[in-house]
Design a protein around this motif. Structure first.
Motif, PDB file in Angstrom:
ATOM      1  N   GLU A  25       0.854  -1.191   0.000  1.00  0.00           N
ATOM      2  CA  GLU A  25       0.000   0.000   0.000  1.00  0.00           C
ATOM      3  C   GLU A  25       0.889   1.240   0.000  1.00  0.00           C
ATOM      4  O   GLU A  25       1.854   1.299  -0.746  1.00  0.00           O
ATOM      5  CB  GLU A  25      -0.980  -0.036   1.186  1.00  0.00           C
ATOM      6  CG  GLU A  25      -2.049  -1.115   1.055  1.00  0.00           C
ATOM      7  CD  GLU A  25      -3.025  -0.894  -0.110  1.00  0.00           C
ATOM      8  OE1 GLU A  25      -3.247   0.276  -0.480  1.00  0.00           O
ATOM      9  OE2 GLU A  25      -3.570  -1.883  -0.633  1.00  0.00           O
ATOM     10  N   HIS A  26       0.589   2.231   0.850  1.00  0.00           N
ATOM     11  CA  HIS A  26       1.423   3.431   0.901  1.00  0.00           C
ATOM     12  C   HIS A  26       2.159   3.540   2.240  1.00  0.00           C
ATOM     13  O   HIS A  26       2.541   4.631   2.652  1.00  0.00           O
ATOM     14  CB  HIS A  26       0.555   4.673   0.668  1.00  0.00           C
ATOM     15  CG  HIS A  26      -0.088   4.701  -0.682  1.00  0.00           C
ATOM     16  ND1 HIS A  26       0.624   4.867  -1.847  1.00  0.00           N
ATOM     17  CD2 HIS A  26      -1.391   4.553  -1.058  1.00  0.00           C
ATOM     18  CE1 HIS A  26      -0.203   4.842  -2.887  1.00  0.00           C
ATOM     19  NE2 HIS A  26      -1.431   4.661  -2.439  1.00  0.00           N
ATOM     20  N   TYR A  27       2.394   2.395   2.878  1.00  0.00           N
ATOM     21  CA  TYR A  27       3.114   2.385   4.146  1.00  0.00           C
ATOM     22  C   TYR A  27       4.603   2.591   3.916  1.00  0.00           C
ATOM     23  O   TYR A  27       5.160   2.183   2.900  1.00  0.00           O
ATOM     24  CB  TYR A  27       2.893   1.066   4.872  1.00  0.00           C
ATOM     25  CG  TYR A  27       1.547   0.954   5.540  1.00  0.00           C
ATOM     26  CD1 TYR A  27       1.354   1.377   6.842  1.00  0.00           C
ATOM     27  CD2 TYR A  27       0.452   0.425   4.862  1.00  0.00           C
ATOM     28  CE1 TYR A  27       0.113   1.278   7.468  1.00  0.00           C
ATOM     29  CE2 TYR A  27      -0.796   0.315   5.468  1.00  0.00           C
ATOM     30  CZ  TYR A  27      -0.959   0.748   6.769  1.00  0.00           C
ATOM     31  OH  TYR A  27      -2.183   0.660   7.375  1.00  0.00           O
ATOM     32  N   HIS A  35      -4.288  -3.527   6.498  1.00  0.00           N
ATOM     33  CA  HIS A  35      -4.926  -4.066   5.303  1.00  0.00           C
ATOM     34  C   HIS A  35      -4.812  -5.577   5.323  1.00  0.00           C
ATOM     35  O   HIS A  35      -3.723  -6.129   5.491  1.00  0.00           O
ATOM     36  CB  HIS A  35      -4.257  -3.542   4.032  1.00  0.00           C
ATOM     37  CG  HIS A  35      -4.504  -2.083   3.770  1.00  0.00           C
ATOM     38  ND1 HIS A  35      -5.503  -1.642   2.927  1.00  0.00           N
ATOM     39  CD2 HIS A  35      -3.897  -0.975   4.239  1.00  0.00           C
ATOM     40  CE1 HIS A  35      -5.485  -0.316   2.893  1.00  0.00           C
ATOM     41  NE2 HIS A  35      -4.514   0.109   3.682  1.00  0.00           N
ATOM     42  N   PRO A  38      -3.109  -6.329   1.262  1.00  0.00           N
ATOM     43  CA  PRO A  38      -2.364  -5.134   0.843  1.00  0.00           C
ATOM     44  C   PRO A  38      -1.841  -5.253  -0.587  1.00  0.00           C
ATOM     45  O   PRO A  38      -1.255  -6.273  -0.980  1.00  0.00           O
ATOM     46  CB  PRO A  38      -1.210  -5.089   1.842  1.00  0.00           C
ATOM     47  CG  PRO A  38      -1.014  -6.505   2.253  1.00  0.00           C
ATOM     48  CD  PRO A  38      -2.382  -7.105   2.271  1.00  0.00           C
ATOM     49  N   ARG A  39      -2.053  -4.199  -1.368  1.00  0.00           N
ATOM     50  CA  ARG A  39      -1.479  -4.149  -2.708  1.00  0.00           C
ATOM     51  C   ARG A  39       0.029  -3.944  -2.605  1.00  0.00           C
ATOM     52  O   ARG A  39       0.522  -3.314  -1.673  1.00  0.00           O
ATOM     53  CB  ARG A  39      -2.116  -3.023  -3.509  1.00  0.00           C
ATOM     54  CG  ARG A  39      -3.604  -3.208  -3.764  1.00  0.00           C
ATOM     55  CD  ARG A  39      -4.235  -1.944  -4.330  1.00  0.00           C
ATOM     56  NE  ARG A  39      -4.139  -0.838  -3.386  1.00  0.00           N
ATOM     57  CZ  ARG A  39      -4.457   0.421  -3.673  1.00  0.00           C
ATOM     58  NH1 ARG A  39      -4.887   0.735  -4.878  1.00  0.00           N
ATOM     59  NH2 ARG A  39      -4.348   1.359  -2.753  1.00  0.00           N
ATOM     60  N   LEU A  79       0.988  -0.993  -7.167  1.00  0.00           N
ATOM     61  CA  LEU A  79      -0.328  -1.279  -6.585  1.00  0.00           C
ATOM     62  C   LEU A  79      -0.986  -2.495  -7.222  1.00  0.00           C
ATOM     63  O   LEU A  79      -2.157  -2.471  -7.598  1.00  0.00           O
ATOM     64  CB  LEU A  79      -1.225  -0.041  -6.698  1.00  0.00           C
ATOM     65  CG  LEU A  79      -0.693   1.210  -5.990  1.00  0.00           C
ATOM     66  CD1 LEU A  79      -1.491   2.436  -6.397  1.00  0.00           C
ATOM     67  CD2 LEU A  79      -0.724   1.036  -4.475  1.00  0.00           C
ATOM     68  N   TRP A  82      -3.023  -8.097  -4.087  1.00  0.00           N
ATOM     69  CA  TRP A  82      -2.496  -9.108  -3.156  1.00  0.00           C
ATOM     70  C   TRP A  82      -2.877 -10.482  -3.689  1.00  0.00           C
ATOM     71  O   TRP A  82      -4.053 -10.752  -3.948  1.00  0.00           O
ATOM     72  CB  TRP A  82      -3.091  -8.883  -1.768  1.00  0.00           C
ATOM     73  CG  TRP A  82      -2.744  -9.906  -0.736  1.00  0.00           C
ATOM     74  CD1 TRP A  82      -3.575 -10.835  -0.176  1.00  0.00           C
ATOM     75  CD2 TRP A  82      -1.471 -10.089  -0.109  1.00  0.00           C
ATOM     76  NE1 TRP A  82      -2.923 -11.579   0.755  1.00  0.00           N
ATOM     77  CE2 TRP A  82      -1.610 -11.154   0.818  1.00  0.00           C
ATOM     78  CE3 TRP A  82      -0.231  -9.479  -0.246  1.00  0.00           C
ATOM     79  CZ2 TRP A  82      -0.563 -11.605   1.618  1.00  0.00           C
ATOM     80  CZ3 TRP A  82       0.822  -9.919   0.542  1.00  0.00           C
ATOM     81  CH2 TRP A  82       0.658 -10.970   1.453  1.00  0.00           C
ATOM     82  N   GLU A 311      -1.558   4.653   7.328  1.00  0.00           N
ATOM     83  CA  GLU A 311      -0.450   4.580   6.391  1.00  0.00           C
ATOM     84  C   GLU A 311       0.455   5.796   6.520  1.00  0.00           C
ATOM     85  O   GLU A 311       1.617   5.758   6.112  1.00  0.00           O
ATOM     86  CB  GLU A 311      -0.987   4.491   4.956  1.00  0.00           C
ATOM     87  CG  GLU A 311      -1.797   3.240   4.671  1.00  0.00           C
ATOM     88  CD  GLU A 311      -2.387   3.243   3.272  1.00  0.00           C
ATOM     89  OE1 GLU A 311      -1.627   3.121   2.307  1.00  0.00           O
ATOM     90  OE2 GLU A 311      -3.630   3.376   3.170  1.00  0.00           O
ATOM     91  N   ASP A 552      -3.187   5.841  -8.212  1.00  0.00           N
ATOM     92  CA  ASP A 552      -4.048   5.043  -7.348  1.00  0.00           C
ATOM     93  C   ASP A 552      -5.481   5.555  -7.453  1.00  0.00           C
ATOM     94  O   ASP A 552      -5.840   6.581  -6.870  1.00  0.00           O
ATOM     95  CB  ASP A 552      -3.543   5.128  -5.907  1.00  0.00           C
ATOM     96  CG  ASP A 552      -4.253   4.157  -4.977  1.00  0.00           C
ATOM     97  OD1 ASP A 552      -5.240   3.528  -5.413  1.00  0.00           O
ATOM     98  OD2 ASP A 552      -3.827   4.032  -3.816  1.00  0.00           O
ATOM     99  N   THR A 554      -8.010   4.402  -6.092  1.00  0.00           N
ATOM    100  CA  THR A 554      -8.788   4.310  -4.852  1.00  0.00           C
ATOM    101  C   THR A 554      -8.932   5.668  -4.183  1.00  0.00           C
ATOM    102  O   THR A 554      -9.883   5.886  -3.423  1.00  0.00           O
ATOM    103  CB  THR A 554      -8.163   3.319  -3.854  1.00  0.00           C
ATOM    104  OG1 THR A 554      -6.865   3.780  -3.479  1.00  0.00           O
ATOM    105  CG2 THR A 554      -8.065   1.932  -4.461  1.00  0.00           C
TER     106      THR A 554
END
Length: 891
Positions: A25-27, A35, A38-39, A79, A82, A311, A552, A554
């Motif tokens: 994700e954006h972590y 998540h 997670p992507r 992205l 998963w 995140e 992204d 989303t």
């Protein structure tokens, strides 16, 4: 000279493709993610290999000793879905990724260990606890909580999950937990409460352990706004903590915790600062056993907000700065000059000599006015640290406040030395992604000042300023600055999280986007909750900007309901669908011709500004709807946009193309938002904007709405020399005037400080406001010539546009794909060399004189003709009466 492309790769040894970083994700890391699926994203390291494109990738996921392998034919590296089954709370998974290219080459494995946080509300068995009630109408005094527990010492993992209503710091066995400051940060606490996950394994010892927590009011209950509202989200400070050993709870907040109401931090407020009594320091309070006299913690209602492991990177100490000089003011005061305006605080590096009857007072300010500390712009914020002596002070720094300052006045301590204090710089710890430099030193300083202003204002939320009684998340400021911010830093999680708070608070206001997020009521007029164009439009424009930078979608999906609420319910409309004139508008806020006390009274009709924005965001909403397959909405907003556009033209545009407000901002917005129909109208607009710019001797006459777009608009209609001339202007109002006055950050007003060294008389005057730094988008995209042509930087646009006296420039951006860089230099021989680096799996559209090509990864060199403008610099238009305008150009 002919144009040609020079290949610089063939003589080099073969290079390999590698993955620079794997993320979820954006972590910022894989630790404590919120998540279940997670992507995954991976960025490629820079390489000289030409035209490398990914054709497939492999993912290996190892969970509980079992591995799963997945092979996916795709050129997407950002992205991606998963591939495995959802993670459960606390579960750990080891992920390995490698990519294969069209040439058959394969990268080495990139690895990342993921650990899920507490994904379900039912995972929490702890209770929210606090101390005795405190007076509602007074600042909340910080207090401590403590609990002893036992630990066997044979665990693989120990985790602390923690959050607070207020700000907290945790210690275990006398050692501080984590490197976060001002945790859990600032959110819309009714809706979303961030919690943090800490690995505390190194801090535990077999047998007896003690955990201690210090709590302060922070943003949760402290005064916010002017004159100030307290207890916005509650009047009881509370802590929620759960310590687990291998997934088993061994210590949690409950009624058995001890409350220590007395401590060295006597007071700590965001605006007013902190009072510290060194005589009450007890270094063993979180290391020794529990006292015999026990005040038990109070059980408070469990947080109603959604508990989220964010995140967003936390606020951290980024660096330290030593004072540059010690100044003795005309009145005899001692002032430390740190040489840089910043957000943070002072750390005391020594035990300040004195008795228990002595007190040291430190006042903070951004500027000096006629040699004395300039505190008037702080308004009602005291921004003061008070230190009572008689105990240890070495290492002291505030816990629950911060200051915006360059100068610190110290009283009560006479023999001040440069090494006695350090300035601790704090900010949300975002990953730096962008750089810029050119041959013009003052422009470089302008860019550096923008970076410092962003750093000083991206403290948990994107605030307007870090020093006075405000420090609020103004949506208009971020709306205009987001493209610059997202070039300089990875803002995906930070701005994305702020947008979720915007949507949550907007829902409470029945569709109206609050002008400050998190929403803060500010009586008596409460303008911060009135629907304002450009400010409220952040809910449409900003997620689109994030989508362009990070690819992204989303961001758009999560914001979609907010967009609909704003356009359908929040915008106050008249019978024609335009903004109702019954609702005041900020308009082109802080146009330099506005009176100091009336920053919204600008020459540009505020409703022209509002309705131009309305057309623009309605068109954007139709575009977003189409991308999200919201077919009915796409058709409806498309139809609305066409109708509103026709209405705008009927209301504000003459048949020849002149505007009812004959101002720089009016033409800039019409050009930027494509509100003209014919070449003849464009010609008129171009002529009027050119005339208005030269009539004003190239000084800026735009506010918050016009400023971000004026230089790109000039470039768009082929008036690049005018744009460069305006960029390089040094007299007020201009971007370089503050630089010539010694600014180290971006000012709120074009003339926050007057030429004689006096502070602008307006009560709203800050020396650290990032909004006008939005000019850096022009530096990145036009001067250096680097911008995204496709969402997520799958394709960049490289189009440097030299001008003015700038003879070279370079910029880079570490995108979701990898690092793009551009460097160009105009030579004396009338040639320009341009160097471009493109990451693997990326591409760039190169637009140079005689060249219009798309190239793939690797290093590319282009040599083209270049000719200096024979008519440079453009000339001022002088009036027929009075003294002629002084039009001496200083390069």
């Amino acid at each position: 000279m002919g144009d040609f492309i020079l290949d610089t790769v063939s003589s080099r040894a073969p290079a390999s493709i590698s993955i620079a970083e794997l993320r979820a994700e954006h972590y910022e890391s894989g630790f404590g993610i919120f998540h279940a699926t997670p992507r995954l994203s991976w960025r490629f390291a820079a390489t000289s290999v030409r035209d490398w494109r990914q054709t497939s990738y492999e993912v290996v996921v190892t969970r509980q000793g079992q591995s799963e392998s997945f092979h996916v034919s795709s050129n997407t590296s950002s992205l991606v879905a998963w591939p495995s089954t959802p993670l459960t709370s606390r579960e750990t998974a080891h992920v390995r990724v490698r990519a294969t290219g069209t040439d058959g080459s394969t990268t080495d494995w990139a690895e990342l260990t993921l650990e899920a946080a507490l994904l379900k509300r039912s995972d929490w068995t702890a209770e929210l606890i606090g101390g005795p009630p405190q007076p509602v109408d007074q600042p909340k005094k910080p207090f401590r909580l403590r609990r002893a527990f036992t630990y066997s010492g044979d665990a693989e993992t120990t985790r602390l999950y923690a959050t607070a209503h207020g700000l907290y710091e945790v210690e275990i066995n006398g050692q501080r937990v984590g490197d976060h400051v001002l945790a859990p940060g600032w959110q819309s606490y009714r809706h979303r409460l961030h919690y943090q996950t800490y690995d505390v394994t190194p801090l535990l010892r077999p047998g007896h352990n003690v955990i201690g927590v210090y709590l302060g009011e922070g943003w949760f209950a402290g005064r916010l706004g002017r004159p100030g509202t307290s207890n916005i989200w509650g009047d009881r400070l509370g802590f929620l903590g759960q310590l687990e050993v291998d997934g088993r709870v061994v210590c949690k907040t409950d009624a058995d915790w001890e409350v220590l109401t007395e401590g060295p931090v006597l007071n700590s407020e965001i605006y007013n600062g902190e009072e510290f009594d060194s005589r009450l320091v007890d270094l063993e309070w979180s290391a020794s056993g529990v006292s015999t006299y026990v005040v038990h913690a109070a059980i408070l209602p469990f947080p109603s907000a959604e508990l989220i492991a964010p995140e967003t990177p936390p606020v951290r100490r980024l660096t330290e700065i030593q004072p540059q000089q010690i100044i003795t003011t005309p009145s005899g005061k001692t002032v430390l000059d740190f040489g840089q305006n910043l957000a943070g605080w002072l750390r005391v590096n020594i035990d300040i000599p004195g008795t228990d009857k002595d007190t040291v007072v430190i006042r903070h300010a951004e500027v000096l006015e006629h040699g004395e500390l300039g505190t008037r712009p702080l308004r009602t914020a005291k921004a003061t640290a008070t230190i009572h002596l008689g105990g240890p002070t070495c290492g002291y720094e505030p816990r629950f406040t911060f200051y915006g300052f360059r100068y610190a006045e110290v009283t009560g301590y006479v023999e001040v030395k440069l090494t006695d204090f350090s300035a601790v710089v704090i900010s949300s710890d975002l990953r730096r992604t962008g750089s810029f430099e050119c041959s013009h030193d003052l422009v470089n300083k302008l860019h550096e000042n923008t970076v410092w202003s962003m750093r000083g204002n991206f403290v948990s939320v994107p605030t307007d300023c870090p020093q006075r009684d405000e420090r609020l998340g103004w949506s208009g400021d971020l709306q205009v600055f987001a493209p610059t911010a997202s070039f300089l830093y990875d803002t995906a999680a930070f701005v994305g999280g702020w947008l979720r708070d915007l949507a949550a608070d907007q829902h409470d206001l029945k569709g109206i986007v609050p002008n400050v997020v998190p929403s803060v009521p500010m009586p008596p007029n409460d303008n911060e909750r009135r629907p304002m164009a450009a400010w409220g439009d952040a809910t449409v424009i900003t997620p689109w900007d994030l989508y362009q930078f990070f690819g992204d979608a989303t961001f758009l999906r999560k914001q979609w309901d907010s967009i609909v609420q704003w356009l359908d319910c929040g915008v106050p409309r008249d019978a024609h669908g335009f903004y109702s004139t019954e609702t005041p508008q900020f308009g082109d806020w802080l146009d330099p011709r506005s009176p100091p006390a009336l920053p919204g009274h600008t020459p540009t009709d505020p409703y022209l500004v509002a309705n131009a924005y309305l057309v623009h965001v309605t068109e954007r909403a139709a575009q977003i709807a189409a991308l999200l397959n919201e077919t009915e909405a796409a058709q409806r907003y498309g139809s609305d946009a066409r109708r509103l556009r026709a209405r705008f033209r009927s209301e504000y545009v003459t048949p020849s193309g002149r505007l009812s407000s004959d101002t720089q901002t009016a033409y800039v917005l019409a050009l930027h938002m494509d509100l003209y129909d014919s070449p003849a109208e464009l010609s008129t607009a171009r002529h009027r904007l050119d005339w208005l710019t030269r009539w004003e001797a190239f000084k800026i006459n735009t506010g918050f709405c016009g400023t971000p777009h004026i230089l790109p608009a000039l470039a768009k209609v082929d008036m690049l020399p005018t744009a460069y001339r305006m960029l390089q202007e040094r007299d007020s109002p201009s971007w370089l005037y503050p630089v010539t006055m010694g600014a180290t950050t971006i000012w709120e007003r074009w003339n926050s400080m007057l030429p004689d060294g006096s502070i602008n008389p307006g009560q709203m005057t800050s020396f650290n406001h990032y909004a006008l730094g939005s000019v850096c988008h022009f530096l990145h995209a036009h001067v250096a010539g680097l911008s995204a042509e496709e969402p997520g930087w799958t394709r960049a646009l490289v189009r440097p546009r030299p001008g003015g006296t700038v003879r070279w420039a370079r910029a880079s951006h570490d995108s979701p794909i990898g690092l793009y860089s551009v460097s160009w230099k105009a030579e004396d021989e009338m040639a320009m060399a341009t160097f471009v680096t493109i990451p693997p799996n990326g591409s760039a559209h190169i637009v140079l004189p005689g060249i219009d090509v798309v190239v793939g990864s690797g290093e590319h060199v282009f040599e083209t003709e270049w000719h200096p403008d024979p008519e440079w610099p453009p000339q001022v238009i002088q009036g027929a009466q009075g003294k002629p305008v002084e039009a001496v150009f200083v390069p």
